[in-house]
Design a protein around this motif. Structure first.
Motif, short mmCIF file in Angstrom:
data_model
loop_
_atom_site.label_atom_id
_atom_site.label_comp_id
_atom_site.label_asym_id
_atom_site.label_seq_id
_atom_site.Cartn_x
_atom_site.Cartn_y
_atom_site.Cartn_z
N HIS A 157 -0.15 1.18 -2.86
CA HIS A 157 -1.11 0.14 -3.24
C HIS A 157 -2.51 0.73 -3.20
O HIS A 157 -2.77 1.73 -2.53
CB HIS A 157 -1.01 -1.04 -2.27
N GLU A 159 -6.26 -0.56 -2.25
CA GLU A 159 -6.98 -1.65 -1.59
C GLU A 159 -8.47 -1.57 -1.93
O GLU A 159 -9.04 -0.48 -1.98
CB GLU A 159 -6.81 -1.58 -0.08
N SER A 174 -8.67 -6.90 -0.70
CA SER A 174 -7.45 -7.26 -1.39
C SER A 174 -6.86 -5.99 -1.99
O SER A 174 -7.50 -4.93 -1.98
CB SER A 174 -7.74 -8.29 -2.48
N SER A 175 -5.65 -6.07 -2.52
CA SER A 175 -5.03 -4.87 -3.09
C SER A 175 -4.14 -5.24 -4.26
O SER A 175 -3.71 -6.39 -4.41
CB SER A 175 -4.22 -4.11 -2.04
N ARG A 218 -8.08 -10.73 -6.77
CA ARG A 218 -7.93 -9.27 -6.70
C ARG A 218 -9.10 -8.55 -7.38
O ARG A 218 -9.18 -7.32 -7.30
CB ARG A 218 -6.60 -8.83 -7.33
N GLU A 232 0.48 -2.89 1.33
CA GLU A 232 -0.49 -3.87 0.85
C GLU A 232 -1.66 -3.96 1.81
O GLU A 232 -1.56 -3.59 2.98
CB GLU A 232 0.15 -5.26 0.77
N SER A 233 -2.77 -4.49 1.31
CA SER A 233 -3.87 -4.81 2.20
C SER A 233 -3.39 -5.78 3.28
O SER A 233 -2.59 -6.68 3.03
CB SER A 233 -5.02 -5.46 1.42
N GLN A 238 -5.04 -11.35 1.45
CA GLN A 238 -3.80 -10.83 0.89
C GLN A 238 -2.59 -11.40 1.60
O GLN A 238 -1.57 -11.69 0.98
CB GLN A 238 -3.76 -9.30 1.00
#
Length: 412
Positions: A157, A159, A174-175, A218, A232-233, A238
């Motif tokens: 991902h 971020e 966010s990511s 995002r 993920e973040s 998120q």
């Protein structure tokens, strides 16, 4: 958390308040008046909705920089990037619609109380964004350009973290999936311009993410850090926000649901009626042109918009317009001619912008219920009824209005 910055340095001079419905002053959240949105295909900056989660950072572009971090099993590499570095990369422009996941939240609030700003249909706008591709920034920092590289065999991902404080976390972050960001066709930008001008503070000056086809949450503004990682973040926005929770989840028990459902990414197919405007009266027995916008996510084209005048029992095709002049102008050009004339649109190309549409009522009935629904190239359409969720996100039910009418003279 409590926001430590104050709101004394807000960019009020950049806000043309007459164009907006202000939903919150601190943080400043304002949606466009929807009847203004259909005046032009590209939304003027002073009509583009403004969504914020805290005070607006006041950053000096000449001093601004962001870090680009690459996490691997061998460790982390970090590179510092300024505006001059971004300018040296190849520049691109993309016309893309930005839609808040909470667009049309008012329709869900009408069913049951929700957690979030009460938005109407004015948190979608279509702008011309300019900057370099995020892909090129990451390649320069050491991320493999070839999507067949082994790094893409496992989920990664990217971020994005912002300068400034946020209402629900230390900062906004966010990511998105790395493979999505690295696909050159997806046109994910580190944007520095909007509609041909330097970004305004409300819109992310000096640099922001533009992620076409993905929800606005995002599109992180005021970039401070971009980081490639194998997860993920973990930010609030998120993990504990911007998800569609089941109807069983509410204020008292939502904690048990957040980890069970994915973070929202692609936009849903959507349409909205912008004219008649709220409160606008239609003259019975006279013609009227209904106007609105439609959009979809993931690069899927809106291939048709249908309008009903009988509450959804029967439907007729509206005229759909793309990058040309606004509907109603002398130079207007339809993107699709539903009479059977060959369509000039390339359905195989990614479609990031919205479409505008128009439908002519030959004679307005006394009891007038107008509904719209869009279809996209993936065969998706809008559901007849909204399904409530606690955060009030992704409401894309058939759009309905019941404008007031008044008696007119059919001989005119």
């Amino acid at each position: 958390m409590a926001v430590t910055e104050t709101y004394v340095d807000e960019p009020w001079c950049d806000r043309k308040l007459d164009n907006y419905i202000i939903r919150a002053k601190e943080p400043f959240n304002a949606e466009a008046k929807t009847d203004m949105l259909v005046d032009s295909f590209v939304t003027p900056t002073d009509r583009h909705f403004r969504r914020n989660h805290g005070p607006i950072p006041n950053l000096d572009g000449s001093m601004w920089s962001m870090t680009v971090e690459i996490e691997t099993s061998a460790g982390r590499t970090t590179r510092t990037v300024g505006l001059a570095d971004l300018a040296r990369l190849r520049q691109f422009e993309v016309v893309a619609v930005l839609e808040c996941a909470g667009n049309r939240r008012d329709g869900l609030k009408a069913i049951k109380e929700v957690n979030g700003v009460t938005w109407g249909a004015g948190t979608a706008s279509n702008a011309r964004w300019g900057g370099c591709r995020l892909r090129d920034v990451l390649v320069a920092a050491g991320v493999p350009a070839d999507l067949d590289d082994a790094v893409y065999a496992t989920p990664h991902h990217v971020e994005f973290a912002a300068y400034g404080d946020a209402t629900d976390d230390d900062h906004y972050a966010s990511s998105v999936p790395l493979a999505w960001a690295m696909n050159p066709l997806n046109m994910v930008l580190v944007a520095t311009t909007m509609n041909g001008h330097t970004l305004l503070r409300d819109h992310g000056f000096p640099a922001r993410i533009v992620a076409p086809g993905i929800i606005g949450a995002r599109w992180v503004k005021w970039l401070r850090r971009v980081r490639v990682q194998n997860r993920e973040s973990n930010s609030f926005y998120q993990q504990l926000d911007y998800k569609i929770l089941p109807p069983a989840a509410g204020a008292t028990n939502c904690a048990e649901f957040w980890s069970r459902f994915p973070a929202l990414m692609e936009l849903s197919v959507q349409s909205a009626i912008c004219r008649p405007a709220p409160g606008e009266r239609l003259c019975v027995n006279r013609p009227y042109v209904v106007r609105g916008y439609a959009l979809s996510g993931g690069g899927r084209a809106v291939d048709r918009v249908e309008v009903s005048l009988d509450g959804g029992r029967t439907w007729a095709l509206a005229d759909v317009y793309t990058m040309h002049a606004r509907p109603g102008s002398e130079s207007e050009s339809k993107s699709s001619d539903h009479s059977g004339v060959a369509n000039a649109r390339d359905w195989t190309a990614p479609h990031w912008a919205w479409v505008l549409w128009a439908f002519r009522i030959a004679s307005v009935p006394a009891q007038c219920t107008i509904a719209s629904r869009a279809w996209d190239a993936g065969g998706n359409t809008q559901p007849d009824a909204a399904v409530w969720n606690y955060r009030g996100v992704m409401n894309n039910a058939v759009f309905r209005v019941n404008p007031p009418t008044f008696a007119g003279d059919s001989r005119l």
